[in-house]
Design a protein around this motif. Structure first.
Motif, PDB file in Angstrom:
ATOM      1  N   ALA A 105       0.851  -1.197   0.000  1.00  0.00           N
ATOM      2  CA  ALA A 105       0.000   0.000   0.000  1.00  0.00           C
ATOM      3  C   ALA A 105       0.887   1.247   0.000  1.00  0.00           C
ATOM      4  O   ALA A 105       0.645   2.201  -0.741  1.00  0.00           O
ATOM      5  N   ALA A 106       1.934   1.214   0.819  1.00  0.00           N
ATOM      6  CA  ALA A 106       2.811   2.390   0.924  1.00  0.00           C
ATOM      7  C   ALA A 106       3.494   2.685  -0.406  1.00  0.00           C
ATOM      8  O   ALA A 106       3.566   3.847  -0.838  1.00  0.00           O
ATOM      9  N   SER A 107       3.982   1.663  -1.089  1.00  0.00           N
ATOM     10  CA  SER A 107       4.701   1.923  -2.352  1.00  0.00           C
ATOM     11  C   SER A 107       3.730   2.407  -3.433  1.00  0.00           C
ATOM     12  O   SER A 107       4.072   3.267  -4.255  1.00  0.00           O
ATOM     13  N   MET A 108       2.508   1.878  -3.433  1.00  0.00           N
ATOM     14  CA  MET A 108       1.532   2.330  -4.442  1.00  0.00           C
ATOM     15  C   MET A 108       1.123   3.776  -4.178  1.00  0.00           C
ATOM     16  O   MET A 108       0.940   4.562  -5.105  1.00  0.00           O
ATOM     17  N   ILE A 109       1.026   4.124  -2.884  1.00  0.00           N
ATOM     18  CA  ILE A 109       0.676   5.511  -2.532  1.00  0.00           C
ATOM     19  C   ILE A 109       1.811   6.455  -2.925  1.00  0.00           C
ATOM     20  O   ILE A 109       1.576   7.547  -3.446  1.00  0.00           O
TER      21      ILE A 109
ATOM     22  N   THR B  58       3.686  10.733  -6.234  1.00  0.00           N
ATOM     23  CA  THR B  58       4.716  11.237  -7.160  1.00  0.00           C
ATOM     24  C   THR B  58       4.058  11.673  -8.458  1.00  0.00           C
ATOM     25  O   THR B  58       4.373  12.735  -9.010  1.00  0.00           O
ATOM     26  N   GLY B  59       3.118  10.870  -8.938  1.00  0.00           N
ATOM     27  CA  GLY B  59       2.394  11.238 -10.160  1.00  0.00           C
ATOM     28  C   GLY B  59       1.647  12.542  -9.987  1.00  0.00           C
ATOM     29  O   GLY B  59       1.697  13.423 -10.861  1.00  0.00           O
ATOM     30  N   LEU B  60       0.969  12.688  -8.874  1.00  0.00           N
ATOM     31  CA  LEU B  60       0.178  13.912  -8.649  1.00  0.00           C
ATOM     32  C   LEU B  60       1.073  15.140  -8.488  1.00  0.00           C
ATOM     33  O   LEU B  60       0.659  16.262  -8.802  1.00  0.00           O
ATOM     34  N   ALA B  61       2.291  14.925  -7.999  1.00  0.00           N
ATOM     35  CA  ALA B  61       3.201  16.062  -7.803  1.00  0.00           C
ATOM     36  C   ALA B  61       3.765  16.586  -9.125  1.00  0.00           C
ATOM     37  O   ALA B  61       4.108  17.760  -9.240  1.00  0.00           O
ATOM     38  N   HIS B  62       3.851  15.726 -10.121  1.00  0.00           N
ATOM     39  CA  HIS B  62       4.523  16.119 -11.365  1.00  0.00           C
ATOM     40  C   HIS B  62       3.601  16.205 -12.573  1.00  0.00           C
ATOM     41  O   HIS B  62       3.995  16.751 -13.612  1.00  0.00           O
ATOM     42  N   PHE B  63       2.394  15.639 -12.475  1.00  0.00           N
ATOM     43  CA  PHE B  63       1.507  15.554 -13.642  1.00  0.00           C
ATOM     44  C   PHE B  63       0.101  16.020 -13.259  1.00  0.00           C
ATOM     45  O   PHE B  63      -0.267  16.026 -12.083  1.00  0.00           O
ATOM     46  N   SER B  64      -0.661  16.394 -14.280  1.00  0.00           N
ATOM     47  CA  SER B  64      -1.994  16.928 -13.989  1.00  0.00           C
ATOM     48  C   SER B  64      -2.972  15.844 -13.566  1.00  0.00           C
ATOM     49  O   SER B  64      -3.883  16.085 -12.772  1.00  0.00           O
TER      50      SER B  64
ATOM     51  N   GLN C  13      -5.085  -6.944  -2.655  1.00  0.00           N
ATOM     52  CA  GLN C  13      -5.877  -6.691  -1.447  1.00  0.00           C
ATOM     53  C   GLN C  13      -5.527  -5.330  -0.841  1.00  0.00           C
ATOM     54  O   GLN C  13      -6.402  -4.553  -0.459  1.00  0.00           O
ATOM     55  N   ALA C  14      -4.221  -5.035  -0.777  1.00  0.00           N
ATOM     56  CA  ALA C  14      -3.783  -3.740  -0.235  1.00  0.00           C
ATOM     57  C   ALA C  14      -4.302  -2.595  -1.097  1.00  0.00           C
ATOM     58  O   ALA C  14      -4.722  -1.546  -0.602  1.00  0.00           O
ATOM     59  N   PHE C  15      -4.291  -2.824  -2.393  1.00  0.00           N
ATOM     60  CA  PHE C  15      -4.788  -1.793  -3.314  1.00  0.00           C
ATOM     61  C   PHE C  15      -6.273  -1.523  -3.056  1.00  0.00           C
ATOM     62  O   PHE C  15      -6.691  -0.368  -2.926  1.00  0.00           O
ATOM     63  N   LEU C  16      -7.049  -2.600  -2.978  1.00  0.00           N
ATOM     64  CA  LEU C  16      -8.500  -2.440  -2.856  1.00  0.00           C
ATOM     65  C   LEU C  16      -8.910  -1.868  -1.496  1.00  0.00           C
ATOM     66  O   LEU C  16      -9.864  -1.087  -1.413  1.00  0.00           O
TER      67      LEU C  16
ATOM     68  N   GLU D 228      -6.731  -0.232   0.871  1.00  0.00           N
ATOM     69  CA  GLU D 228      -6.025   0.939   1.406  1.00  0.00           C
ATOM     70  C   GLU D 228      -5.780   2.038   0.373  1.00  0.00           C
ATOM     71  O   GLU D 228      -5.682   3.205   0.734  1.00  0.00           O
ATOM     72  N   VAL D 229      -5.664   1.666  -0.886  1.00  0.00           N
ATOM     73  CA  VAL D 229      -5.345   2.682  -1.902  1.00  0.00           C
ATOM     74  C   VAL D 229      -6.622   3.249  -2.519  1.00  0.00           C
ATOM     75  O   VAL D 229      -6.801   4.471  -2.584  1.00  0.00           O
ATOM     76  N   VAL D 230      -7.527   2.372  -2.936  1.00  0.00           N
ATOM     77  CA  VAL D 230      -8.753   2.850  -3.592  1.00  0.00           C
ATOM     78  C   VAL D 230      -9.547   3.804  -2.690  1.00  0.00           C
ATOM     79  O   VAL D 230      -9.917   4.904  -3.138  1.00  0.00           O
ATOM     80  N   PRO D 231      -9.801   3.450  -1.421  1.00  0.00           N
ATOM     81  CA  PRO D 231     -10.588   4.373  -0.584  1.00  0.00           C
ATOM     82  C   PRO D 231      -9.938   5.753  -0.460  1.00  0.00           C
ATOM     83  O   PRO D 231     -10.618   6.769  -0.380  1.00  0.00           O
ATOM     84  N   ARG D 232      -8.618   5.768  -0.473  1.00  0.00           N
ATOM     85  CA  ARG D 232      -7.892   7.031  -0.301  1.00  0.00           C
ATOM     86  C   ARG D 232      -8.036   7.961  -1.515  1.00  0.00           C
ATOM     87  O   ARG D 232      -7.998   9.179  -1.391  1.00  0.00           O
ATOM     88  N   TYR D 233      -8.167   7.368  -2.703  1.00  0.00           N
ATOM     89  CA  TYR D 233      -8.136   8.195  -3.920  1.00  0.00           C
ATOM     90  C   TYR D 233      -9.432   8.160  -4.734  1.00  0.00           C
ATOM     91  O   TYR D 233      -9.518   8.827  -5.755  1.00  0.00           O
ATOM     92  N   LYS D 234     -10.430   7.389  -4.287  1.00  0.00           N
ATOM     93  CA  LYS D 234     -11.594   7.195  -5.166  1.00  0.00           C
ATOM     94  C   LYS D 234     -12.340   8.506  -5.444  1.00  0.00           C
ATOM     95  O   LYS D 234     -12.965   8.639  -6.491  1.00  0.00           O
TER      96      LYS D 234
END
Ligand code: SF4
Length: 234
Positions: free
Chosen positions: A168-172, A177-183, A205-208, A210-216
Protein backbone atom coordinates in the motif's frame (compact mmCIF):
# COMPACT_ATOMS: atom_id res chain seq x y z
CA UNK A 1 -15.38 -4.67 -29.22
CA UNK A 2 -16.79 -1.40 -27.94
CA UNK A 3 -14.71 1.51 -29.24
CA UNK A 4 -16.68 4.57 -28.15
CA UNK A 5 -17.85 5.54 -24.69
CA UNK A 6 -18.71 8.53 -22.53
CA UNK A 7 -17.16 8.97 -19.09
CA UNK A 8 -19.64 11.01 -17.06
CA UNK A 9 -17.92 11.16 -13.69
CA UNK A 10 -14.42 12.54 -12.96
CA UNK A 11 -13.00 14.62 -15.81
CA UNK A 12 -16.08 14.04 -18.04
CA UNK A 13 -15.07 13.19 -21.58
CA UNK A 14 -15.73 11.07 -24.60
CA UNK A 15 -13.28 8.23 -25.14
CA UNK A 16 -12.42 6.29 -28.27
CA UNK A 17 -10.35 3.17 -28.80
CA UNK A 18 -8.76 3.38 -32.25
CA UNK A 19 -6.68 0.81 -34.10
CA UNK A 20 -3.14 1.47 -35.26
CA UNK A 21 -0.26 -0.48 -36.73
CA UNK A 22 0.79 -1.80 -33.31
CA UNK A 23 3.03 -0.64 -30.49
CA UNK A 24 6.60 -0.25 -31.72
CA UNK A 25 8.04 -0.78 -28.27
CA UNK A 26 6.17 -4.04 -27.77
CA UNK A 27 8.40 -5.22 -24.93
CA UNK A 28 6.59 -4.46 -21.67
CA UNK A 29 6.49 -7.77 -19.83
CA UNK A 30 2.94 -7.38 -18.49
CA UNK A 31 1.30 -6.29 -21.77
CA UNK A 32 -0.70 -8.38 -24.20
CA UNK A 33 -2.70 -5.62 -25.89
CA UNK A 34 -0.94 -6.27 -29.18
CA UNK A 35 -3.83 -8.10 -30.85
CA UNK A 36 -5.74 -4.88 -31.47
CA UNK A 37 -3.59 -3.71 -34.39
CA UNK A 38 -3.22 -4.22 -38.10
CA UNK A 39 -0.51 -3.38 -40.66
CA UNK A 40 -3.32 -2.49 -43.10
CA UNK A 41 -3.55 1.31 -42.87
CA UNK A 42 -6.62 1.47 -45.12
CA UNK A 43 -8.50 -1.05 -42.96
CA UNK A 44 -7.48 0.80 -39.81
CA UNK A 45 -8.73 4.07 -41.22
CA UNK A 46 -12.04 2.50 -42.31
CA UNK A 47 -12.55 1.20 -38.77
CA UNK A 48 -11.36 4.38 -37.05
CA UNK A 49 -13.63 6.53 -39.20
CA UNK A 50 -16.72 4.71 -37.93
CA UNK A 51 -15.52 5.33 -34.36
CA UNK A 52 -14.58 8.98 -34.84
CA UNK A 53 -17.96 9.69 -36.44
CA UNK A 54 -19.59 8.97 -33.07
CA UNK A 55 -17.84 11.88 -31.33
CA UNK A 56 -20.24 14.74 -30.56
CA UNK A 57 -18.11 17.13 -28.49
CA UNK A 58 -20.54 16.69 -25.58
CA UNK A 59 -17.97 17.74 -22.98
CA UNK A 60 -15.41 19.40 -25.26
CA UNK A 61 -12.93 16.85 -23.98
CA UNK A 62 -11.77 13.68 -25.72
CA UNK A 63 -9.50 10.79 -24.77
CA UNK A 64 -7.95 8.70 -27.54
CA UNK A 65 -6.36 5.33 -26.89
CA UNK A 66 -5.02 2.82 -29.39
CA UNK A 67 -3.08 0.03 -27.63
CA UNK A 68 0.18 1.81 -28.39
CA UNK A 69 1.14 5.39 -29.22
CA UNK A 70 -0.44 8.02 -31.43
CA UNK A 71 2.46 7.57 -33.86
CA UNK A 72 1.05 4.13 -34.68
CA UNK A 73 -2.11 5.70 -36.15
CA UNK A 74 -2.29 6.07 -39.93
CA UNK A 75 -2.08 9.54 -41.40
CA UNK A 76 -5.69 9.67 -42.59
CA UNK A 77 -6.91 8.81 -39.10
CA UNK A 78 -4.85 11.65 -37.63
CA UNK A 79 -6.15 14.05 -40.29
CA UNK A 80 -9.71 13.05 -39.44
CA UNK A 81 -9.01 13.38 -35.73
CA UNK A 82 -7.87 16.97 -36.31
CA UNK A 83 -11.02 17.64 -38.32
CA UNK A 84 -13.28 16.08 -35.66
CA UNK A 85 -11.61 18.16 -32.94
CA UNK A 86 -12.25 21.28 -34.97
CA UNK A 87 -15.85 20.39 -35.88
CA UNK A 88 -16.83 19.24 -32.39
CA UNK A 89 -14.99 22.07 -30.59
CA UNK A 90 -12.82 19.70 -28.58
CA UNK A 91 -10.80 21.99 -26.32
CA UNK A 92 -8.70 19.22 -24.75
CA UNK A 93 -7.57 15.87 -26.13
CA UNK A 94 -5.76 13.24 -24.07
CA UNK A 95 -3.69 10.76 -26.09
CA UNK A 96 -1.07 8.12 -25.27
CA UNK A 97 2.56 7.90 -26.26
CA UNK A 98 5.57 5.79 -25.34
CA UNK A 99 8.76 7.48 -24.17
CA UNK A 100 10.60 6.40 -27.35
CA UNK A 101 8.46 8.80 -29.40
CA UNK A 102 8.91 11.85 -27.18
CA UNK A 103 10.51 13.83 -30.00
CA UNK A 104 7.25 13.52 -31.95
CA UNK A 105 5.14 15.31 -29.31
CA UNK A 106 5.77 18.90 -30.34
CA UNK A 107 4.78 18.65 -34.00
CA UNK A 108 1.70 16.56 -33.16
CA UNK A 109 0.67 19.10 -30.53
CA UNK A 110 1.00 21.94 -33.07
CA UNK A 111 -1.39 20.29 -35.53
CA UNK A 112 -4.14 20.26 -32.90
CA UNK A 113 -3.38 23.67 -31.43
CA UNK A 114 -4.01 25.05 -34.91
CA UNK A 115 -7.70 24.04 -34.52
CA UNK A 116 -7.97 25.17 -30.89
CA UNK A 117 -7.34 21.80 -29.21
CA UNK A 118 -4.85 21.44 -26.38
CA UNK A 119 -3.16 18.02 -26.42
CA UNK A 120 -2.24 16.30 -23.16
CA UNK A 121 0.11 13.37 -23.65
CA UNK A 122 -0.30 10.38 -21.36
CA UNK A 123 2.55 7.97 -20.75
CA UNK A 124 2.44 4.53 -19.16
CA UNK A 125 5.16 4.55 -16.49
CA UNK A 126 3.45 1.96 -14.25
CA UNK A 127 5.74 2.86 -11.33
CA UNK A 128 8.36 5.48 -10.51
CA UNK A 129 10.56 2.79 -8.95
CA UNK A 130 13.06 2.87 -11.81
CA UNK A 131 14.64 -0.52 -11.10
CA UNK A 132 11.24 -2.25 -10.95
CA UNK A 133 10.00 -0.32 -13.98
CA UNK A 134 12.93 -1.20 -16.19
CA UNK A 135 14.22 -4.55 -14.92
CA UNK A 136 10.88 -6.25 -14.19
CA UNK A 137 8.40 -4.43 -16.41
CA UNK A 138 10.81 -3.43 -19.23
CA UNK A 139 9.07 -0.13 -19.90
CA UNK A 140 11.87 1.36 -21.99
CA UNK A 141 12.02 4.70 -20.19
CA UNK A 142 15.61 4.32 -19.05
CA UNK A 143 16.53 6.18 -15.90
CA UNK A 144 14.17 9.09 -16.47
CA UNK A 145 12.67 10.50 -13.28
CA UNK A 146 9.14 11.83 -12.91
CA UNK A 147 10.47 15.37 -13.35
CA UNK A 148 12.35 14.43 -16.53
CA UNK A 149 9.30 12.69 -17.99
CA UNK A 150 7.17 15.76 -17.30
CA UNK A 151 9.85 18.03 -18.77
CA UNK A 152 9.81 15.95 -21.97
CA UNK A 153 6.20 17.03 -22.54
CA UNK A 154 4.07 14.37 -20.89
CA UNK A 155 1.17 15.64 -18.81
CA UNK A 156 -0.46 12.50 -17.41
CA UNK A 157 0.67 9.05 -16.34
CA UNK A 158 -0.68 5.52 -16.16
CA UNK A 159 0.34 3.51 -13.11
CA UNK A 160 0.03 -0.23 -12.58
CA UNK A 161 -0.88 -1.60 -9.16
CA UNK A 162 -1.34 -5.08 -7.72
CA UNK A 163 2.10 -6.40 -8.66
CA UNK A 164 4.34 -8.68 -6.62
CA UNK A 165 6.48 -6.66 -4.23
CA UNK A 166 4.16 -3.66 -4.16
CA UNK A 167 2.67 -2.55 -0.86
CA UNK A 168 0.00 0.00 0.00
CA UNK A 169 2.81 2.39 0.92
CA UNK A 170 4.70 1.92 -2.35
CA UNK A 171 1.53 2.33 -4.44
CA UNK A 172 0.68 5.51 -2.53
CA UNK A 173 4.19 6.85 -3.14
CA UNK A 174 3.72 6.21 -6.88
CA UNK A 175 0.37 8.01 -6.94
CA UNK A 176 1.67 10.94 -4.89
CA UNK A 177 4.72 11.24 -7.16
CA UNK A 178 2.39 11.24 -10.16
CA UNK A 179 0.18 13.91 -8.65
CA UNK A 180 3.20 16.06 -7.80
CA UNK A 181 4.52 16.12 -11.36
CA UNK A 182 1.51 15.55 -13.64
CA UNK A 183 -1.99 16.93 -13.99
CA UNK A 184 -3.72 13.54 -13.74
CA UNK A 185 -2.92 9.97 -12.77
CA UNK A 186 -4.67 6.88 -14.12
CA UNK A 187 -4.25 3.89 -11.82
CA UNK A 188 -4.79 0.44 -13.32
CA UNK A 189 -5.11 -2.72 -11.28
CA UNK A 190 -3.14 -5.60 -12.80
CA UNK A 191 -5.51 -8.25 -14.09
CA UNK A 192 -4.74 -11.78 -15.21
CA UNK A 193 -3.68 -11.91 -18.86
CA UNK A 194 -1.54 -14.09 -21.11
CA UNK A 195 1.81 -12.73 -19.85
CA UNK A 196 3.94 -14.24 -17.06
CA UNK A 197 3.30 -11.14 -14.90
CA UNK A 198 0.40 -12.01 -12.60
CA UNK A 199 -1.63 -9.99 -10.12
CA UNK A 200 -0.27 -10.54 -6.63
CA UNK A 201 -3.10 -11.35 -4.19
CA UNK A 202 -1.56 -9.42 -1.27
CA UNK A 203 -0.84 -6.35 -3.36
CA UNK A 204 -4.32 -6.50 -4.91
CA UNK A 205 -5.88 -6.69 -1.45
CA UNK A 206 -3.78 -3.74 -0.23
CA UNK A 207 -4.79 -1.79 -3.31
CA UNK A 208 -8.50 -2.44 -2.86
CA UNK A 209 -8.62 -1.81 0.88
CA UNK A 210 -6.02 0.94 1.41
CA UNK A 211 -5.34 2.68 -1.90
CA UNK A 212 -8.75 2.85 -3.59
CA UNK A 213 -10.59 4.37 -0.58
CA UNK A 214 -7.89 7.03 -0.30
CA UNK A 215 -8.14 8.20 -3.92
CA UNK A 216 -11.59 7.19 -5.17
CA UNK A 217 -12.95 10.74 -4.78
CA UNK A 218 -9.80 12.53 -5.94
CA UNK A 219 -10.78 14.38 -9.13
CA UNK A 220 -7.24 13.97 -10.52
CA UNK A 221 -7.10 10.21 -10.10
CA UNK A 222 -8.83 7.68 -12.36
CA UNK A 223 -8.96 4.14 -10.98
CA UNK A 224 -9.51 1.16 -13.28
CA UNK A 225 -10.13 -2.10 -11.49
CA UNK A 226 -11.04 -3.77 -14.79
CA UNK A 227 -9.45 -2.87 -18.15
CA UNK A 228 -12.92 -2.06 -19.48
CA UNK A 229 -13.90 0.40 -16.72
CA UNK A 230 -13.72 3.31 -19.18
CA UNK A 231 -16.38 1.54 -21.28
CA UNK A 232 -14.14 0.62 -24.22
CA UNK A 233 -12.31 -2.59 -25.06
CA UNK A 234 -13.38 -6.13 -24.28
S1 SF4 B 1 4.18 0.59 -24.50
FE1 SF4 B 1 2.05 0.10 -23.99
S2 SF4 B 1 1.24 -1.08 -25.73
FE2 SF4 B 1 3.50 -1.05 -25.90
S3 SF4 B 1 4.20 -2.93 -24.92
FE3 SF4 B 1 4.24 -1.33 -23.36
S4 SF4 B 1 2.23 -1.39 -22.30
FE4 SF4 B 1 2.06 -2.56 -24.24
Amino acid sequence: MNRYSIINHKNPREIVLLRGSGCRWHRCTFCDYHADSSPDAAANFALNRTVLEQITGLYGRLEVINSGSFVDLDERTVDLLVEVCRRCAIHTMHIECHWMHRDALASFRERFEAVGTQVIFKIGVETFDIDYRERILRKGIGKASAAEIAAAGFGEVNLLCGLAGQTAASMIVDIETGLAHFSRVCVNLMVENTTPIKPDPEAVQAFLTEVVPRYKDDPRVDILVENTDFGVGE
